[in-house]
Design a protein around this motif. Sequence first.
Motif, PDB file in Angstrom:
ATOM      1  N   GLN A  34      41.451  42.370  33.137  1.00  0.00           N
ATOM      2  CA  GLN A  34      42.688  41.915  33.757  1.00  0.00           C
ATOM      3  C   GLN A  34      43.567  43.126  34.045  1.00  0.00           C
ATOM      4  OE1 GLN A  34      44.661  38.597  31.770  1.00  0.00           O
ATOM      5  NE2 GLN A  34      42.816  38.122  30.632  1.00  0.00           N
ATOM      6  N   TYR A  36      47.703  43.999  34.563  1.00  0.00           N
ATOM      7  CA  TYR A  36      49.077  43.526  34.399  1.00  0.00           C
ATOM      8  C   TYR A  36      50.025  44.599  34.906  1.00  0.00           C
ATOM      9  CZ  TYR A  36      47.816  39.586  31.314  1.00  0.00           C
ATOM     10  OH  TYR A  36      47.315  38.410  30.792  1.00  0.00           O
ATOM     11  N   GLN A  38      53.929  46.130  34.215  1.00  0.00           N
ATOM     12  CA  GLN A  38      55.037  46.137  33.261  1.00  0.00           C
ATOM     13  C   GLN A  38      56.167  46.994  33.795  1.00  0.00           C
ATOM     14  OE1 GLN A  38      54.345  47.661  29.236  1.00  0.00           O
ATOM     15  NE2 GLN A  38      55.871  46.249  28.422  1.00  0.00           N
ATOM     16  N   GLY A  41      61.256  47.940  29.782  1.00  0.00           N
ATOM     17  CA  GLY A  41      61.986  46.992  28.956  1.00  0.00           C
ATOM     18  C   GLY A  41      61.612  45.535  29.181  1.00  0.00           C
ATOM     19  N   ARG A  42      60.520  45.283  29.887  1.00  0.00           N
ATOM     20  CA  ARG A  42      60.110  43.905  30.199  1.00  0.00           C
ATOM     21  C   ARG A  42      58.712  43.632  29.667  1.00  0.00           C
ATOM     22  NH1 ARG A  42      63.223  41.975  34.444  1.00  0.00           N
ATOM     23  NH2 ARG A  42      62.523  39.948  33.682  1.00  0.00           N
ATOM     24  N   GLY A  43      58.344  42.368  29.628  1.00  0.00           N
ATOM     25  CA  GLY A  43      57.001  41.998  29.218  1.00  0.00           C
ATOM     26  C   GLY A  43      56.013  42.178  30.354  1.00  0.00           C
ATOM     27  N   PRO A  44      54.732  42.352  30.023  1.00  0.00           N
ATOM     28  CA  PRO A  44      53.703  42.468  31.060  1.00  0.00           C
ATOM     29  C   PRO A  44      53.614  41.199  31.902  1.00  0.00           C
ATOM     30  CG  PRO A  44      52.861  43.209  28.934  1.00  0.00           C
ATOM     31  CD  PRO A  44      54.178  42.548  28.676  1.00  0.00           C
ATOM     32  N   PHE A  46      50.981  39.246  34.569  1.00  0.00           N
ATOM     33  CA  PHE A  46      49.604  39.173  35.046  1.00  0.00           C
ATOM     34  C   PHE A  46      49.526  39.351  36.559  1.00  0.00           C
ATOM     35  CE2 PHE A  46      45.277  37.786  35.171  1.00  0.00           C
ATOM     36  CZ  PHE A  46      45.158  37.007  36.314  1.00  0.00           C
ATOM     37  N   LEU A  89      48.826  48.115  33.767  1.00  0.00           N
ATOM     38  CA  LEU A  89      48.038  48.069  32.547  1.00  0.00           C
ATOM     39  C   LEU A  89      46.680  47.444  32.805  1.00  0.00           C
ATOM     40  CD1 LEU A  89      50.872  46.591  30.277  1.00  0.00           C
ATOM     41  CD2 LEU A  89      50.282  48.991  30.557  1.00  0.00           C
ATOM     42  N   ALA A  98      42.286  37.825  21.850  1.00  0.00           N
ATOM     43  CA  ALA A  98      43.270  38.899  21.821  1.00  0.00           C
ATOM     44  C   ALA A  98      42.948  39.830  22.963  1.00  0.00           C
ATOM     45  CB  ALA A  98      43.177  39.660  20.513  1.00  0.00           C
ATOM     46  N   LEU A  99      43.958  40.424  23.518  1.00  0.00           N
ATOM     47  CA  LEU A  99      43.761  41.362  24.602  1.00  0.00           C
ATOM     48  C   LEU A  99      43.906  42.780  24.077  1.00  0.00           C
ATOM     49  CD1 LEU A  99      45.851  39.623  27.416  1.00  0.00           C
ATOM     50  CD2 LEU A  99      43.386  39.469  26.986  1.00  0.00           C
ATOM     51  N   PHE A 101      44.886  46.416  25.359  1.00  0.00           N
ATOM     52  CA  PHE A 101      45.595  47.028  26.480  1.00  0.00           C
ATOM     53  C   PHE A 101      45.279  48.515  26.568  1.00  0.00           C
ATOM     54  CE2 PHE A 101      48.790  43.991  28.071  1.00  0.00           C
ATOM     55  CZ  PHE A 101      48.596  42.957  27.176  1.00  0.00           C
ATOM     56  N   GLY A 102      45.181  49.004  27.809  1.00  0.00           N
ATOM     57  CA  GLY A 102      45.193  50.434  28.025  1.00  0.00           C
ATOM     58  C   GLY A 102      46.627  50.940  27.915  1.00  0.00           C
ATOM     59  N   SER A 103      46.756  52.246  27.930  1.00  0.00           N
ATOM     60  CA  SER A 103      48.093  52.831  27.771  1.00  0.00           C
ATOM     61  C   SER A 103      48.905  52.781  29.057  1.00  0.00           C
ATOM     62  CB  SER A 103      47.980  54.271  27.285  1.00  0.00           C
ATOM     63  OG  SER A 103      47.106  54.979  28.117  1.00  0.00           O
TER      64      SER A 103
END
Lengths: 111, 115
Positions: A34, A36, A38, A41-44, A46, A89, A98-99, A101-103
């Motif tokens: 997937q 995403y 970002q 200061g916000r959530g990822p 999709f 991301l 669970a996901l 995440f890359g950096s």
Amino acid sequence: SQKIEQNSEALNIQEGKTATLTCNYTNYSPAYLQWYRQDPGRGPVFLLLIRENEKEKRKERLKVTFDTTLKQSLFHITASQPADSATYLCVMDTGRRALTFGSGTRLQVQP
Amino acid sequence: EPEVTQTPSHQVTQMGQEVILRCVPISNHLYFYWYRQILGQKVEFLVSFYNNEISEKSEIFDDQFSVERPDGSNFTLKIRSTKLEDSAMYFCASTEGTYSYNEQFFGPGTRLTVL
């Protein structure tokens, strides 16, 4: 353990150009990846999902490829705009709920 | 459009204190998650929750953490005795389906600062 690497911390491009972001993974063969977005200061949020049996997926100006031989996904934004500036991301499911995440790659589109 | 909400947006606490972070997932969603993101680092999975019990948890989610769905709408993360290293952004997420590839909807996050 499974690992995702996004090999550019930051990418600067001119408005109108195509941005290409790279994601490599090791120690696992995910059934899908997937992407995403970002903002600070916000959530990822999709964007796209691509399955291992799909070579390419498109959504408007976004395109994702998935090469299971190279263990790599490429994320493209065509005709980029300053509003596309954000961190992108690459995200892998590891077979658990669970996901991983890359950096992330921070994209800056200059007007 | 339905969205995940989180409160508070920012929580400041003293080391050793207990904090409760609150989330309201999207109403018809079945799976709930907590993630954290230390400043400048990756988003990390903490725990997933389904049918009123923990489905998966990471090695980060030790005995100081707990989750609860106290009613039909809220989903909480409790940190019992906060440490300096718990300072991070905590994101709640939810998914509609029970498949792990379902799109996860993230809330705006709670920034936790432990002094």
